[in-house]
Scaffold this motif. Structure first.
Motif, PDB file in Angstrom:
ATOM      1  N   VAL A 162       5.992  90.671 -22.614  1.00  0.00           N
ATOM      2  CA  VAL A 162       6.416  91.512 -23.888  1.00  0.00           C
ATOM      3  C   VAL A 162       6.442  92.953 -23.656  1.00  0.00           C
ATOM      4  O   VAL A 162       7.113  93.617 -24.522  1.00  0.00           O
ATOM      5  CB  VAL A 162       5.539  91.218 -25.060  1.00  0.00           C
ATOM      6  N   HIS A 163       6.169  93.354 -22.406  1.00  0.00           N
ATOM      7  CA  HIS A 163       6.327  94.713 -21.880  1.00  0.00           C
ATOM      8  C   HIS A 163       7.761  95.125 -21.557  1.00  0.00           C
ATOM      9  O   HIS A 163       7.935  96.119 -21.083  1.00  0.00           O
ATOM     10  CB  HIS A 163       5.210  95.293 -21.278  1.00  0.00           C
ATOM     11  N   ARG A 164       8.633  94.196 -21.323  1.00  0.00           N
ATOM     12  CA  ARG A 164       9.789  94.126 -20.571  1.00  0.00           C
ATOM     13  C   ARG A 164      11.007  93.860 -21.673  1.00  0.00           C
ATOM     14  O   ARG A 164      10.905  93.139 -22.486  1.00  0.00           O
ATOM     15  CB  ARG A 164       9.929  92.885 -19.491  1.00  0.00           C
ATOM     16  N   LYS A 165      11.923  94.737 -21.787  1.00  0.00           N
ATOM     17  CA  LYS A 165      13.055  94.789 -22.499  1.00  0.00           C
ATOM     18  C   LYS A 165      14.195  93.993 -21.892  1.00  0.00           C
ATOM     19  O   LYS A 165      15.196  94.226 -21.495  1.00  0.00           O
ATOM     20  CB  LYS A 165      13.835  96.116 -22.569  1.00  0.00           C
ATOM     21  N   HIS A 166      13.818  92.650 -21.520  1.00  0.00           N
ATOM     22  CA  HIS A 166      14.590  91.616 -21.038  1.00  0.00           C
ATOM     23  C   HIS A 166      15.444  90.728 -21.946  1.00  0.00           C
ATOM     24  O   HIS A 166      14.741  90.618 -23.219  1.00  0.00           O
ATOM     25  CB  HIS A 166      13.845  90.666 -20.051  1.00  0.00           C
ATOM     26  N   THR A 167      16.249  90.187 -21.687  1.00  0.00           N
ATOM     27  CA  THR A 167      17.281  89.466 -22.637  1.00  0.00           C
ATOM     28  C   THR A 167      16.574  88.467 -23.436  1.00  0.00           C
ATOM     29  O   THR A 167      16.371  88.413 -24.609  1.00  0.00           O
ATOM     30  CB  THR A 167      18.304  88.624 -21.757  1.00  0.00           C
ATOM     31  N   SER A 168      15.812  87.482 -22.533  1.00  0.00           N
ATOM     32  CA  SER A 168      14.702  86.262 -23.406  1.00  0.00           C
ATOM     33  C   SER A 168      13.569  86.835 -24.048  1.00  0.00           C
ATOM     34  O   SER A 168      13.056  85.844 -24.701  1.00  0.00           O
ATOM     35  CB  SER A 168      14.665  85.617 -22.215  1.00  0.00           C
ATOM     36  N   VAL A 169      13.298  88.082 -23.925  1.00  0.00           N
ATOM     37  CA  VAL A 169      12.139  88.709 -24.659  1.00  0.00           C
ATOM     38  C   VAL A 169      12.656  89.403 -25.772  1.00  0.00           C
ATOM     39  O   VAL A 169      12.002  89.490 -27.056  1.00  0.00           O
ATOM     40  CB  VAL A 169      11.258  89.575 -23.626  1.00  0.00           C
ATOM     41  N   TYR A 170      13.530  90.443 -25.533  1.00  0.00           N
ATOM     42  CA  TYR A 170      14.149  91.434 -26.553  1.00  0.00           C
ATOM     43  C   TYR A 170      15.364  91.112 -27.458  1.00  0.00           C
ATOM     44  O   TYR A 170      15.445  90.995 -28.501  1.00  0.00           O
ATOM     45  CB  TYR A 170      14.044  92.738 -25.816  1.00  0.00           C
ATOM     46  N   ASP A 171      16.573  90.802 -26.602  1.00  0.00           N
ATOM     47  CA  ASP A 171      17.918  90.872 -27.088  1.00  0.00           C
ATOM     48  C   ASP A 171      17.820  89.305 -27.836  1.00  0.00           C
ATOM     49  O   ASP A 171      18.498  89.643 -29.022  1.00  0.00           O
ATOM     50  CB  ASP A 171      18.738  90.888 -25.830  1.00  0.00           C
TER      51      ASP A 171
END
Ligand code: ADP
Ligand code: MG
Length: 421
Positions: A162-171
């Motif tokens: 959750v600390h990563r602005k990755h596609t599957s987490v954020y977008d």
């Protein structure tokens, strides 16, 4: 921290397709390339999966595994395939788990199409798509859209990412109704509790290898702690500031001024700052499995021989640290007290974990954050009973190494923020 929406708040999800982001980044045996050597992360996710299945949803699970380096848009590197994870999940749940050999390709889309209420599909490694971790927001948005098109709802439960602005987490969270799963709920609740409203005294136990890895954590915890106990490799830079001879122990000369500042702040804020009174040393960094051959003895910390290296806190320090820990109402522990991977230098880390057990029994809320610290309590034994520690010995063992550190730094986590928008 805003309270996060839960699965229950979605209402009736019977027949809905749920896209569930988890952290199944588990260690896989290097020898056979398929045996999962620690399935803790899969087990930790079972309650959320069971809740979704019981509610009549179908579940599309997505995760990354390791750090494959895709050259093109989608490339399979079999050593990073999630096939062994699908098998393990199947065994643990006793529900058949379908596996797609891609993420948003033909195989995944076909299998999603066929998916019925109560069924599970695991997608292949997200990081086979370079768009997953891309810095290019457009590229991520395109991948996110394809993932979102397969489902009705997004559930975020991979606390480790959750600390990563990755596609599957954020977008993806921006494209579907998005809520948090049980694991993320539990993590955020426990970590918020110790940070925002701790029972006092609040004791912070720090260790690990370097001060420079933990600057943000120290700065933030200096604002709230009553006691700070410093062990591990980082302690030697503190001891050097006091003018002690630290031999060949880990010293970060470029952090001397910073650490001076920390010691000063602790004084001004009336924080009790304890450094090691004695240390276990070796002649060199332990090369053998046990380290016993290199074990050179215990020295008081202002008299470490010039040719020796401190690798663990000594018995007097363990006693002093344990006393403070056991008289606390909240304990936050990040960073092993010594080189716990070698049994000769694991005693200090076991002693701290054992003190946390006592503190919890006396009513304290105890939290372990950091990947190696969590690993240490899984490997080591209680130094009084000689038995392994159990999950219940501590109030909360965070499943997210980097994420829990960023939480302790007080940084907003993109994967959490996006759920409260
Ligand atoms: P965490 O993952 O819990 O945040 P770190 O990554 O900061 O912890 O630190 C863990 C590492 O610190 C371990 O691999 C351990 O061997 C190392 N370490 C602990 N004490 C020492 C020491 N005295 N000298 C060198 N390394 C140490
Ligand atoms: Mg670590």
């Amino acid at each position: 921290m805003a309270t996060l929406k839960t699965i229950k708040e979605l209402g009736d999800i019977r027949g809905k397709k749920v896209l569930l982001r988890v952290d199944f980044n588990v260690p896989i045996s290097k020898t056979d390339g398929k045996t999962i050597t620690d399935d803790g992360r899969i087990r930790a996710e079972l309650p959320t999966i069971k809740e979704l299945l019981a509610a009549g949803a179908s579940v599309i699970i997505m995760t990354h595994l390791g750090r494959p380096k895709p050259q093109s848009a989608f490339e399979v590197e079999s050593e990073f395939s999630l096939a062994p994870v699908a098998k393990r999940l199947n065994e643990l749940l006793n529900v058949s788990v379908e596996f797609a050999t891609d993420t948003v390709g033909e195989d995944a889309r076909n299998k999603v199409e066929m998916l019925k209420s109560g069924q599970i599909l695991l997608l292949e490694n997200l990081r086979f798509n370079q768009a997953e971790t891309s810095k290019d927001a457009l590229q991520r948005a395109e991948f996110a859209q394809k993932l979102a098109d397969m489902a009705d709802i997004f559930v975020s439960d991979g606390f480790g990412v959750v600390h990563r602005k990755h596609t599957s987490v954020y977008d993806v969270a921006k494209l579907l109704p998005a809520v948090s799963g049980k694991l993320v709920q539990k993590e955020v609740e426990a970590l918020s509790k110790v940070m925002d409203n701790p029972g006092r005294p609040l004791t912070v136990v720090l260790g690990g290898s370097k001060v420079s890895d933990k600057l943000g954590v120290i700065v933030n915890l200096l604002k709230i702690a009553d006691n700070i106990l410093v062990g591990g490799g980082m302690a030697y830079t503190f001891l050097a500031v006091l003018g002690y001879e630290i031999g060949t122990s880990l010293l970060e000369a470029d952090q001397i001024e910073t650490v001076k500042g920390y010691i000063q702040q602790a004084k001004e804020r009336n924080i009790k700052l304890l450094l090691p009174a004695d240390v276990v040393v070796a002649k060199e960094f332990p090369a053998s499995e046990t380290g016993d051959a290199e074990l050179e003895g215990v020295f008081v910390s202002d008299a470490i021989p010039a040719d020796k290296m401190g690798l663990d806190i000594g018995p007097e320090t363990r006693k002093q640290f344990a006393q403070v820990i056991e008289n606390s109402k909240t304990v936050i522990w990040n960073g092993p007290a010594g080189v716990f991977e070698k049994s000769a230098y694991a005693g200090g880390t076991s002693a701290i974990a054992t003190a946390l057990v006592h503190a919890k029994l006396k009513g304290a809320f105890t939290v372990i954050g950091g990947g190696d610290s969590a690993a240490a309590v899984r490997i080591l034994d209680n130094c009084e009973t000689g038995k392994p520690f159990s999950e219940d010995d501590f109030s909360h063992i965070s499943t997210g190494g980097g994420a829990s550190l960023e939480f302790l730094e007080g940084i907003a986590l993109p994967g959490i923020e996006v759920l409260s928008e």
